[in-house]
Design a protein around this motif. Structure first.
Motif, PDB file in Angstrom:
ATOM      1  N   TYR A   1       0.837  -1.199   0.000  1.00 60.27           N
ATOM      2  CA  TYR A   1       0.000   0.000   0.000  1.00 60.27           C
ATOM      3  C   TYR A   1       0.876   1.255   0.000  1.00 60.27           C
ATOM      4  N   PRO A   2       0.437   2.306  -0.675  1.00 61.29           N
ATOM      5  CA  PRO A   2       1.260   3.515  -0.775  1.00 61.29           C
ATOM      6  C   PRO A   2       1.326   4.296   0.525  1.00 61.29           C
ATOM      7  N   ARG A   3       2.247   5.220   0.558  1.00 58.03           N
ATOM      8  CA  ARG A   3       2.470   6.078   1.727  1.00 58.03           C
ATOM      9  C   ARG A   3       1.468   7.237   1.700  1.00 58.03           C
ATOM     10  N   THR A   4       0.202   6.878   1.854  1.00 56.35           N
ATOM     11  CA  THR A   4      -0.898   7.837   1.875  1.00 56.35           C
ATOM     12  C   THR A   4      -1.860   7.429   2.984  1.00 56.35           C
ATOM     13  N   PRO A   5      -2.716   8.336   3.441  1.00 61.19           N
ATOM     14  CA  PRO A   5      -3.709   7.939   4.445  1.00 61.19           C
ATOM     15  C   PRO A   5      -4.595   6.790   3.979  1.00 61.19           C
ATOM     16  N   GLU A   6      -4.976   6.803   2.695  1.00 58.44           N
ATOM     17  CA  GLU A   6      -5.801   5.716   2.170  1.00 58.44           C
ATOM     18  C   GLU A   6      -5.023   4.403   2.162  1.00 58.44           C
ATOM     19  N   GLY A   7      -3.723   4.494   1.929  1.00 57.25           N
ATOM     20  CA  GLY A   7      -2.897   3.291   1.995  1.00 57.25           C
ATOM     21  C   GLY A   7      -2.871   2.712   3.398  1.00 57.25           C
ATOM     22  N   ALA A   8      -2.851   3.588   4.402  1.00 54.14           N
ATOM     23  CA  ALA A   8      -2.874   3.116   5.795  1.00 54.14           C
ATOM     24  C   ALA A   8      -4.190   2.415   6.105  1.00 54.14           C
ATOM     25  N   VAL A   9      -5.292   2.956   5.588  1.00 58.15           N
ATOM     26  CA  VAL A   9      -6.601   2.321   5.799  1.00 58.15           C
ATOM     27  C   VAL A   9      -6.616   0.938   5.153  1.00 58.15           C
ATOM     28  N   GLY A  10      -6.086   0.838   3.940  1.00 59.53           N
ATOM     29  CA  GLY A  10      -6.045  -0.441   3.257  1.00 59.53           C
ATOM     30  C   GLY A  10      -5.215  -1.469   3.993  1.00 59.53           C
ATOM     31  N   GLN A  11      -4.058  -1.037   4.514  1.00 56.83           N
ATOM     32  CA  GLN A  11      -3.210  -1.980   5.238  1.00 56.83           C
ATOM     33  C   GLN A  11      -3.861  -2.456   6.522  1.00 56.83           C
TER      34      GLN A  11
ATOM     35  N   GLY B   1       2.238 -11.697  -5.333  1.00 54.62           N
ATOM     36  CA  GLY B   1       3.539 -12.330  -5.246  1.00 54.62           C
ATOM     37  C   GLY B   1       4.342 -11.688  -4.146  1.00 54.62           C
ATOM     38  N   THR B   2       5.635 -11.914  -4.136  1.00 56.22           N
ATOM     39  CA  THR B   2       6.514 -11.238  -3.189  1.00 56.22           C
ATOM     40  C   THR B   2       7.541 -10.450  -3.966  1.00 56.22           C
ATOM     41  N   ASN B   3       8.156  -9.477  -3.318  1.00 50.83           N
ATOM     42  CA  ASN B   3       9.084  -8.596  -3.986  1.00 50.83           C
ATOM     43  C   ASN B   3      10.143  -8.168  -2.991  1.00 50.83           C
ATOM     44  N   THR B   4      11.371  -8.156  -3.415  1.00 50.49           N
ATOM     45  CA  THR B   4      12.447  -7.791  -2.501  1.00 50.49           C
ATOM     46  C   THR B   4      13.141  -6.508  -2.920  1.00 50.49           C
ATOM     47  N   THR B   5      12.469  -5.702  -3.720  1.00 50.45           N
ATOM     48  CA  THR B   5      13.055  -4.443  -4.138  1.00 50.45           C
ATOM     49  C   THR B   5      13.373  -3.578  -2.933  1.00 50.45           C
ATOM     50  N   ALA B   6      14.636  -3.136  -2.835  1.00 50.10           N
ATOM     51  CA  ALA B   6      15.061  -2.344  -1.684  1.00 50.10           C
ATOM     52  C   ALA B   6      14.370  -0.994  -1.692  1.00 50.10           C
ATOM     53  N   GLY B   7      14.137  -0.454  -0.511  1.00 48.91           N
ATOM     54  CA  GLY B   7      13.616   0.891  -0.393  1.00 48.91           C
ATOM     55  C   GLY B   7      12.141   0.974  -0.116  1.00 48.91           C
ATOM     56  N   HIS B   8      11.439  -0.165  -0.162  1.00 48.24           N
ATOM     57  CA  HIS B   8      10.021  -0.147   0.146  1.00 48.24           C
ATOM     58  C   HIS B   8       9.814   0.089   1.637  1.00 48.24           C
ATOM     59  N   GLY B   9       8.734   0.758   1.953  1.00 49.78           N
ATOM     60  CA  GLY B   9       8.300   0.876   3.327  1.00 49.78           C
ATOM     61  C   GLY B   9       6.921   0.264   3.452  1.00 49.78           C
ATOM     62  N   ARG B  10       6.342   0.353   4.635  1.00 47.38           N
ATOM     63  CA  ARG B  10       5.007  -0.203   4.833  1.00 47.38           C
ATOM     64  C   ARG B  10       4.369   0.440   6.057  1.00 47.38           C
ATOM     65  N   TRP B  11       3.060   0.340   6.134  1.00 49.15           N
ATOM     66  CA  TRP B  11       2.300   0.816   7.276  1.00 49.15           C
ATOM     67  C   TRP B  11       2.233  -0.276   8.333  1.00 49.15           C
ATOM     68  N   VAL B  12       2.463   0.098   9.596  1.00 50.29           N
ATOM     69  CA  VAL B  12       2.355  -0.839  10.713  1.00 50.29           C
ATOM     70  C   VAL B  12       1.552  -0.180  11.830  1.00 50.29           C
TER      71      VAL B  12
END
Length: 313
Positions: A117-127, A267-278
C-alpha cells in the motif's frame, strides 16, 4: 483485557447475537452457534470506552502543532456513539454517501498479510483492513500474535492489549469457541468472512502517521448466514525499518517473484527501499462506531463507502 472505565453500554451482548444466529439457522444450528460466538468475538471489544459526544475526524487534534500531543488528541477524540443494534441492521440511505478510494495490495508481506500500500492515508486504511481480515478470518490466537508481531512497531502496545486478540480470547474461552476448535480449519475459514465495506481517516500528523479506521462486515455462513458490522481504528505509522525477514517491505528475502497487482495473484518482492504501514506506538484510539453500512447513521459516523482502487506497489 477489560477496560475498567468501560460502561455496560460498551459491552457487546454475546447472547443476543447468538440468539440472532440461531433464529436464522434452519440447518447446521450447532455450527452456527459456534460461529455466532466467532462473529461476536470479531465485533466485540472489551477494550477502550467510547465517549457519547461525537467529534468527527479528530478535529481537536488537527488544530495542534505536529507532535505527540497532536497524535494523542487525534486518537482520543470521541467518535459517534451508537447502540449495539446499529451493527446488525439499518435502513439504506436514500442518497449514497461519499466514497473512499482504497488502493489494492501488490504483494504478500510477513505472516502472509497483503501489503504494497502507498504512503498515503488511504494506503494506511487499506493496510489496516487486511491486517484485520487476516486475523478475524482465522480466529486463532497464534495467528493473531504472529500478525501483530510482524505488523506493529517496536513501541506499540503489548499484544495482550490488542483489541482483536482480546476478541479472539473471549471466543476461544467460550463453550462455542471450544467446539469450533474441533472443526476442520477449512470449514471454519470458509464459514467466517470479514469484508471491508467502509473506511475513514480520523486524522493525520505528517506523511508517516495516521489514525485509520475500517468498517468490516463480518459474516458467519453455514446453511444460512448472519452478518454484523464492526468498526475499528488504529494508529498507523510508516516504517522503513527492516523486519525479521531482513527487508524493509516485509517480504521474504528468499523469494524474488515479482509482484502482481491483480487481486488473487499476489507475489513477493524484494526491491530495496520499500516501506510499509504498521500499527503504531501509543494507546489505542477510542472505539470506532459499528454501524450498518450504507445507512444515514454510517454517514453521520464518518464512514465512507469502500471503493477499491488500482493495484499497489
Amino acid at each position: 483485557m477489560t477496560d475498567p472505565g468501560m460502561g455496560e453500554a460498551d459491552r457487546w451482548d454475546r447472547n443476543r447475537l447468538l440468539r440472532t444466529l440461531l433464529v436464522v439457522a434452519v440447518v447446521g444450528v450447532t455450527l452456527l452457534g459456534g460461529l455466532g460466538y466467532a462473529v461476536y468475538g470479531a465485533v466485540s471489544s472489551p477494550g477502550r470506552p467510547q465517549t457519547p459526544t461525537p467529534l468527527a475526524g479528530g478535529q481537536a487534534g488537527q488544530q495542534l502543532a505536529p507532535g505527540q500531543a497532536r497524535r494523542d488528541a487525534i486518537a482520543a477524540a470521541p467518535m459517534l456513539a451508537v447502540p449495539p443494534e446499529a451493527a446488525r441492521s439499518g435502513t439504506p440511505a436514500v442518497r449514497p454517501g461519499p466514497a473512499i478510494a482504497i488502493p489494492a495490495a501488490g504483494r504478500l508481506g510477513p505472516a502472509r498479510v497483503p501489503t504494497g500500500y502507498p504512503r498515503t492515508p488511504e494506503g494506511a486504511v487499506g493496510q489496516l483492513a487486511v491486517i484485520e481480515t487476516t486475523v478475524l478470518q482465522n480466529m486463532s490466537i497464534e495467528t493473531a500474535r504472529t500478525v501483530y508481531a510482524a505488523w506493529s512497531a517496536p513501541e506499540a502496545p503489548p499484544v495482550q492489549t490488542w483489541e482483536l486478540i482480546t476478541n479472539i480470547q473471549a471466543f476461544t474461552a467460550s463453550g462455542a469457541g471450544r467446539y469450533a476448535g474441533d472443526l476442520s480449519p477449512a470449514i471454519t475459514a470458509a464459514a467466517v468472512v470479514a469484508t471491508p465495506v467502509a473506511g475513514q481517516v480520523k486524522g493525520v500528523d505528517g506523511p508517516d502517521w495516521v489514525v485509520a479506521c475500517v468498517l468490516l462486515q463480518v459474516t458467519a455462513r453455514a446453511a444460512t448466514s448472519a452478518r454484523v458490522a464492526y468498526g475499528h481504528c488504529s494508529r498507523m505509522q510508516w516504517t522503513t525499518t527492516p523486519d525479521s525477514t531482513g527487508t524493509t517491505d516485509g517480504t521474504d528475502s528468499s523469494d524474488t517473484t515479482e509482484t502482481s497487482a491483480t487481486p488473487g495473484a499476489l507475489g513477493t518482492n524484494t526491491t530495496a527501499g520499500h516501506g510499509r504501514w504498521v500499527i503504531g506506538a501509543g494507546p489505542a484510539p477510542v472505539r470506532a462506531p459499528s454501524t450498518w453500512p450504507g445507512t444515514d447513521l454510517a454517514g453521520q459516523a464518518g464512514w465512507r463507502t469502500w471503493a477499491p482502487g488500482v493495484g499497489g506497489e
